[in-house]
Design a protein around this motif. Structure first.
Motif, PDB file in Angstrom:
ATOM      1  N   ASP A  36       0.960  -1.262   0.191  1.00  0.00           N
ATOM      2  CA  ASP A  36      -0.219   0.032  -0.069  1.00  0.00           C
ATOM      3  C   ASP A  36       0.940   1.199   0.172  1.00  0.00           C
ATOM      4  O   ASP A  36       0.445   2.133  -0.556  1.00  0.00           O
ATOM      5  CB  ASP A  36      -1.001   0.029   1.282  1.00  0.00           C
ATOM      6  CG  ASP A  36      -1.990  -1.109   1.183  1.00  0.00           C
ATOM      7  OD1 ASP A  36      -2.257  -1.558  -0.143  1.00  0.00           O
ATOM      8  OD2 ASP A  36      -2.586  -1.362   2.174  1.00  0.00           O
ATOM      9  N   ARG A  37       2.086   1.299   0.681  1.00  0.00           N
ATOM     10  CA  ARG A  37       2.810   2.285   0.763  1.00  0.00           C
ATOM     11  C   ARG A  37       3.725   2.376  -0.497  1.00  0.00           C
ATOM     12  O   ARG A  37       3.860   3.673  -1.040  1.00  0.00           O
ATOM     13  CB  ARG A  37       3.825   2.373   1.913  1.00  0.00           C
ATOM     14  CG  ARG A  37       2.913   2.711   3.086  1.00  0.00           C
ATOM     15  CD  ARG A  37       3.767   2.217   4.477  1.00  0.00           C
ATOM     16  NE  ARG A  37       2.807   2.497   5.594  1.00  0.00           N
ATOM     17  CZ  ARG A  37       1.586   1.962   6.009  1.00  0.00           C
ATOM     18  NH1 ARG A  37       1.090   1.068   5.250  1.00  0.00           N
ATOM     19  NH2 ARG A  37       1.046   2.613   7.079  1.00  0.00           N
ATOM     20  N   VAL A  38       3.949   1.486  -1.070  1.00  0.00           N
ATOM     21  CA  VAL A  38       4.381   1.635  -2.511  1.00  0.00           C
ATOM     22  C   VAL A  38       3.566   2.284  -3.374  1.00  0.00           C
ATOM     23  O   VAL A  38       3.985   3.123  -4.269  1.00  0.00           O
ATOM     24  CB  VAL A  38       4.851   0.197  -3.051  1.00  0.00           C
ATOM     25  CG1 VAL A  38       5.167   0.336  -4.585  1.00  0.00           C
ATOM     26  CG2 VAL A  38       5.987  -0.340  -2.507  1.00  0.00           C
ATOM     27  N   ARG A  39       2.202   1.767  -3.227  1.00  0.00           N
ATOM     28  CA  ARG A  39       1.399   2.571  -4.165  1.00  0.00           C
ATOM     29  C   ARG A  39       1.179   4.045  -3.914  1.00  0.00           C
ATOM     30  O   ARG A  39       0.715   4.825  -5.055  1.00  0.00           O
ATOM     31  CB  ARG A  39       0.140   1.633  -4.128  1.00  0.00           C
ATOM     32  CG  ARG A  39       0.059   0.244  -4.667  1.00  0.00           C
ATOM     33  CD  ARG A  39      -1.147  -0.214  -4.596  1.00  0.00           C
ATOM     34  NE  ARG A  39      -1.496  -1.745  -5.052  1.00  0.00           N
ATOM     35  CZ  ARG A  39      -2.434  -2.674  -4.946  1.00  0.00           C
ATOM     36  NH1 ARG A  39      -3.929  -2.077  -4.272  1.00  0.00           N
ATOM     37  NH2 ARG A  39      -2.606  -3.727  -5.275  1.00  0.00           N
ATOM     38  N   ALA A  40       1.101   4.229  -2.807  1.00  0.00           N
ATOM     39  CA  ALA A  40       1.045   5.516  -2.279  1.00  0.00           C
ATOM     40  C   ALA A  40       2.097   6.558  -2.759  1.00  0.00           C
ATOM     41  O   ALA A  40       1.758   7.506  -3.074  1.00  0.00           O
ATOM     42  CB  ALA A  40       0.713   5.743  -0.879  1.00  0.00           C
ATOM     43  N   ALA A  41       3.187   6.054  -2.858  1.00  0.00           N
ATOM     44  CA  ALA A  41       4.423   6.663  -2.959  1.00  0.00           C
ATOM     45  C   ALA A  41       4.734   7.046  -4.628  1.00  0.00           C
ATOM     46  O   ALA A  41       5.298   7.678  -5.021  1.00  0.00           O
ATOM     47  CB  ALA A  41       5.537   6.156  -2.653  1.00  0.00           C
ATOM     48  N   GLU A 100       2.378   8.100  -6.614  1.00  0.00           N
ATOM     49  CA  GLU A 100       1.735   9.146  -7.178  1.00  0.00           C
ATOM     50  C   GLU A 100       2.928  10.438  -7.075  1.00  0.00           C
ATOM     51  O   GLU A 100       3.091  11.205  -8.173  1.00  0.00           O
ATOM     52  CB  GLU A 100       0.548   9.342  -6.366  1.00  0.00           C
ATOM     53  CG  GLU A 100      -0.114  10.815  -6.755  1.00  0.00           C
ATOM     54  CD  GLU A 100      -1.334  11.274  -5.859  1.00  0.00           C
ATOM     55  OE1 GLU A 100      -1.928  12.178  -6.102  1.00  0.00           O
ATOM     56  OE2 GLU A 100      -1.738  10.365  -4.897  1.00  0.00           O
ATOM     57  N   PRO A 101       3.457  10.957  -6.176  1.00  0.00           N
ATOM     58  CA  PRO A 101       4.433  11.904  -6.160  1.00  0.00           C
ATOM     59  C   PRO A 101       5.583  11.616  -7.085  1.00  0.00           C
ATOM     60  O   PRO A 101       6.129  12.408  -7.677  1.00  0.00           O
ATOM     61  CB  PRO A 101       4.890  12.092  -4.855  1.00  0.00           C
ATOM     62  CG  PRO A 101       4.380  11.015  -4.119  1.00  0.00           C
ATOM     63  CD  PRO A 101       3.364  10.399  -4.767  1.00  0.00           C
ATOM     64  N   ARG A 102       6.030  10.478  -7.176  1.00  0.00           N
ATOM     65  CA  ARG A 102       6.987  10.054  -7.958  1.00  0.00           C
ATOM     66  C   ARG A 102       6.806  10.372  -9.693  1.00  0.00           C
ATOM     67  O   ARG A 102       7.332  10.756 -10.352  1.00  0.00           O
ATOM     68  CB  ARG A 102       7.378   8.655  -7.853  1.00  0.00           C
ATOM     69  CG  ARG A 102       8.710   8.063  -8.794  1.00  0.00           C
ATOM     70  CD  ARG A 102       8.738   6.744  -8.965  1.00  0.00           C
ATOM     71  NE  ARG A 102       7.566   6.006  -9.612  1.00  0.00           N
ATOM     72  CZ  ARG A 102       7.448   4.930  -9.853  1.00  0.00           C
ATOM     73  NH1 ARG A 102       8.252   3.882  -9.482  1.00  0.00           N
ATOM     74  NH2 ARG A 102       6.434   4.563 -10.540  1.00  0.00           N
ATOM     75  N   ASP A 103       5.429   9.837  -9.850  1.00  0.00           N
ATOM     76  CA  ASP A 103       4.936   9.813 -11.359  1.00  0.00           C
ATOM     77  C   ASP A 103       4.625  11.387 -11.664  1.00  0.00           C
ATOM     78  O   ASP A 103       5.053  11.842 -12.641  1.00  0.00           O
ATOM     79  CB  ASP A 103       3.719   9.197 -11.614  1.00  0.00           C
ATOM     80  CG  ASP A 103       3.955   7.534 -11.323  1.00  0.00           C
ATOM     81  OD1 ASP A 103       5.132   7.199 -11.263  1.00  0.00           O
ATOM     82  OD2 ASP A 103       2.847   6.879 -11.196  1.00  0.00           O
ATOM     83  N   ALA A 163      10.920  10.104  -3.736  1.00  0.00           N
ATOM     84  CA  ALA A 163       9.841   9.160  -3.715  1.00  0.00           C
ATOM     85  C   ALA A 163      10.282   7.796  -4.267  1.00  0.00           C
ATOM     86  O   ALA A 163      10.020   6.734  -3.848  1.00  0.00           O
ATOM     87  CB  ALA A 163       8.851   9.686  -4.648  1.00  0.00           C
ATOM     88  N   GLN A 164      11.194   7.640  -5.338  1.00  0.00           N
ATOM     89  CA  GLN A 164      11.762   6.229  -5.763  1.00  0.00           C
ATOM     90  C   GLN A 164      12.401   5.643  -4.462  1.00  0.00           C
ATOM     91  O   GLN A 164      12.582   4.371  -4.572  1.00  0.00           O
ATOM     92  CB  GLN A 164      12.682   6.598  -6.975  1.00  0.00           C
ATOM     93  CG  GLN A 164      13.100   5.316  -7.735  1.00  0.00           C
ATOM     94  CD  GLN A 164      11.962   4.483  -8.136  1.00  0.00           C
ATOM     95  OE1 GLN A 164      10.945   5.170  -8.855  1.00  0.00           O
ATOM     96  NE2 GLN A 164      11.832   3.211  -7.823  1.00  0.00           N
ATOM     97  N   SER A 165      13.234   6.442  -4.040  1.00  0.00           N
ATOM     98  CA  SER A 165      14.073   5.830  -2.860  1.00  0.00           C
ATOM     99  C   SER A 165      13.238   5.075  -1.711  1.00  0.00           C
ATOM    100  O   SER A 165      13.354   4.033  -1.194  1.00  0.00           O
ATOM    101  CB  SER A 165      15.078   6.894  -2.208  1.00  0.00           C
ATOM    102  OG  SER A 165      15.748   6.283  -1.094  1.00  0.00           O
ATOM    103  N   GLN A 166      12.072   5.775  -1.320  1.00  0.00           N
ATOM    104  CA  GLN A 166      11.043   5.486  -0.532  1.00  0.00           C
ATOM    105  C   GLN A 166      10.526   3.924  -1.166  1.00  0.00           C
ATOM    106  O   GLN A 166      10.441   2.983  -0.382  1.00  0.00           O
ATOM    107  CB  GLN A 166      10.055   6.320  -0.310  1.00  0.00           C
ATOM    108  CG  GLN A 166       9.195   5.883   0.648  1.00  0.00           C
ATOM    109  CD  GLN A 166       8.086   6.701   1.130  1.00  0.00           C
ATOM    110  OE1 GLN A 166       7.608   7.955   0.302  1.00  0.00           O
ATOM    111  NE2 GLN A 166       7.531   6.957   2.290  1.00  0.00           N
ATOM    112  N   ILE A 167      10.045   4.025  -2.273  1.00  0.00           N
ATOM    113  CA  ILE A 167       9.410   2.841  -3.029  1.00  0.00           C
ATOM    114  C   ILE A 167      10.505   1.622  -3.037  1.00  0.00           C
ATOM    115  O   ILE A 167      10.049   0.365  -2.651  1.00  0.00           O
ATOM    116  CB  ILE A 167       9.181   3.171  -4.476  1.00  0.00           C
ATOM    117  CG1 ILE A 167       8.039   4.048  -4.666  1.00  0.00           C
ATOM    118  CG2 ILE A 167       8.734   1.830  -5.211  1.00  0.00           C
ATOM    119  CD1 ILE A 167       7.383   4.727  -5.826  1.00  0.00           C
TER     120      ILE A 167
END
Length: 497
Positions: free
Chosen positions: A266-271, A273-276, A371-375
């Motif tokens: 879920d957190r990957v999906r949420a992150a 959006e800002p990355r895209d 955002a990519q690092s978080q993903i």
């Protein structure tokens, strides 16, 4: 054939249980050696200490269970070969692939169980352990004290700094205390060493300081400084530890290891959006005419399939979009703010700086990389849960062929091969995690590379079972080497002729 399978599994079960117990005990002993001095002798009940150790067990078990599969497989099949049971099976028409099959199937079942264990049991145990550590830290401040930093003993009024804290005791060296309890007075105490202890009631903290001095100044006359020296001084902090209050800690933050697979997904999906958003703006800035480009997507969505299956089996509905938007948090808002800045640049009357575009692009790059690092960090933890479970099958594929090719290796073969395989596998995991955190390798590749490498070797060796040489001392490799040398000699002889 069922009798043979039951016999193989029975001979495999004993070494497996022994290996799990031995390896888990060794790792727990190492953990106890580090943590036990911080727990014993500080007034904590033994039930709390036992709970602390039990909550540390799931993480240890997740690491030792795949190791135990390899050790047990090597030991069981090495014993079969050394006692000529393999010869008896071959004489009865039982192929080696059939003999190994029940061990591989049991490893598959064990791997599926480990996926559930890593997903459900281990994160909850890690979270409860973090809560227990917070509860203990409030009762016994020495557990929360760190060297070389200013520690808050009493919120807003008393701070302590120690250059060195002796492990397993309350002894501190090079101590500095900042007392801000009186707003009209500023008091600092410096001591060569000190001792932390609790009163008999266990609610008051007693600070005993040795060989130091105190400096005190009044707020209305800061130019005056009062200084006094002491050989021993005691400071009582009232009501700092009213007893262990279980369940009072409310930890809002969870580390990666405290989330289940679906929570991480879920957190990957949420992150995303800002990355895209940042990626689209960067792409349009570099390619103004290309508005149809799609942002990069993660490969091998294993977590998506697993969560979809879990949702279907449990009957729970899909995650609400509002929850994903909440998880996105400030990162999405920051990206949207940069997006608006790019869409609505300052007017001419605002006199924008000449490097306005470069500043915005640099901000977009930062948002994208953050955002990519978080993903990547979340995906590493997801893939790790699956890959460690799958290693049970990989180790079963490796263990049986190696044991059958060196039947007289005995305990030495079991220990040597196990240590070598463990080193290759876990070093591969550590290196892969480091490379993935730096954005150099995709998390799926980083976490599955060791499994893929050892799995190919295991499948190849298992497929070739039954084609061993005529003796028990590595004749297959000797014959292969002899054929290779003879072929090279023949080739050179033809060229010379």
């Amino acid at each position: 054939m069922k009798i043979v399978h039951r016999y193989v599994l029975k001979e495999h079960l004993g070494p497996l249980l022994f290996a799990v117990s031995a390896l888990t005990s060794l790792m727990m002993l190492n953990f106890i050696a580090k943590k036990f001095p911080d727990l014993v002798g500080k007034g904590l009940p033994w039930t709390v200490i036992g709970e602390f150790l039990m909550l540390s067990l799931p993480f240890t078990l997740a690491m030792t269970l795949p190791m135990a599969v390899l050790v047990a497989t090597l030991h069981a099949f090495s014993r079969f070969a050394s006692e000529n049971e393999i010869t008896a099976f071959k004489a009865s028409g039982v192929s080696m692939q059939v003999l190994v099959r029940p061990v591989i199937l049991s490893a598959v079942v064990l791997a599926l169980g480990m996926v559930w264990f890593n997903d459900q049991v281990m994160p909850r145990a890690n979270h409860r352990l973090a809560q227990l550590q917070q509860d203990i830290a409030r009762v016994k401040p020495t557990l929360a004290l760190n060297e070389q930093v200013i520690n808050e003993v009493v919120r807003g009024s008393l701070y302590l700094r120690a250059a060195r804290i002796e492990s397993g005791s309350n002894r501190m060296h090079d101590v500095t205390i900042y007392d801000l309890s009186d707003p009209t007075t500023r008091r600092s105490i410096l001591a060569d060493s000190g001792q932390l202890a609790f009163s008999r009631s266990g609610t008051d903290l007693i600070l005993t300081l040795y060989d130091g001095h105190s400096m005190e100044s009044q707020a209305n006359s800061p130019q005056r400084l009062q200084r006094s020296f002491f050989e021993e001084d005691r400071i009582a902090v009232r009501g700092i530890a009213a007893g262990l209050d279980r369940g009072s800690s409310n930890i809002g933050y969870k580390s990666d290891r405290e989330y289940t697979i679906c929570e991480l997904n879920d957190r990957v999906r949420a992150a995303r959006e800002p990355r895209d958003i940042a990626w689209r703006r960067l792409h349009l800035a570099r390619n103004p005419g290309d508005s149809l480009a799609t942002p990069p997507r993660e490969r091998w969505p294993l977590a998506d399939w697993y969560c979809a299956l879990q949702t279907r089996l449990s009957g729970i509905g899909e995650v609400k979009e509002a929850q994903a938007a909440t998880l996105a948090g400030p990162a999405a808002a920051a990206s949207l703010g940069i997006l608006r800045a790019v869409q609505d640049p300052p007017s001419r009357n605002d006199a924008p700086p000449p490097d306005y575009d470069s500043v915005v692009l640099e901000g977009l790059r930062f948002e994208y990389s953050s955002a990519q690092s978080q993903i990547d960090r979340y995906r590493v933890e997801i893939e790790k849960k699956f890959s460690i479970a799958a290693s049970c099958v990989v180790f079963a594929l490796l263990g049986a062929p190696i044991a059958l090719r060196f039947p007289r290796g005995g305990v030495g073969l079991t220990i040597g091969v196990s240590l070598g395989v463990f080193a290759i596998y876990y070093v591969g995991l550590l290196v892969g995690e480091s490379l993935s955190d730096r954005g150099l390798v995709d998390p799926a590749i980083a976490m599955w590379a060791a499994n893929a490498l050892l799995g190919v070797v295991g499948i190849t060796l298992t497929a070739r079972l039954g084609s061993e040489g005529s003796t028990h001392r590595g004749s297959e490799s000797s014959e292969w080497w002899g054929r290779l040398v003879e072929g090279v000699k023949t080739k050179f002889a033809r060229k010379a002729a």
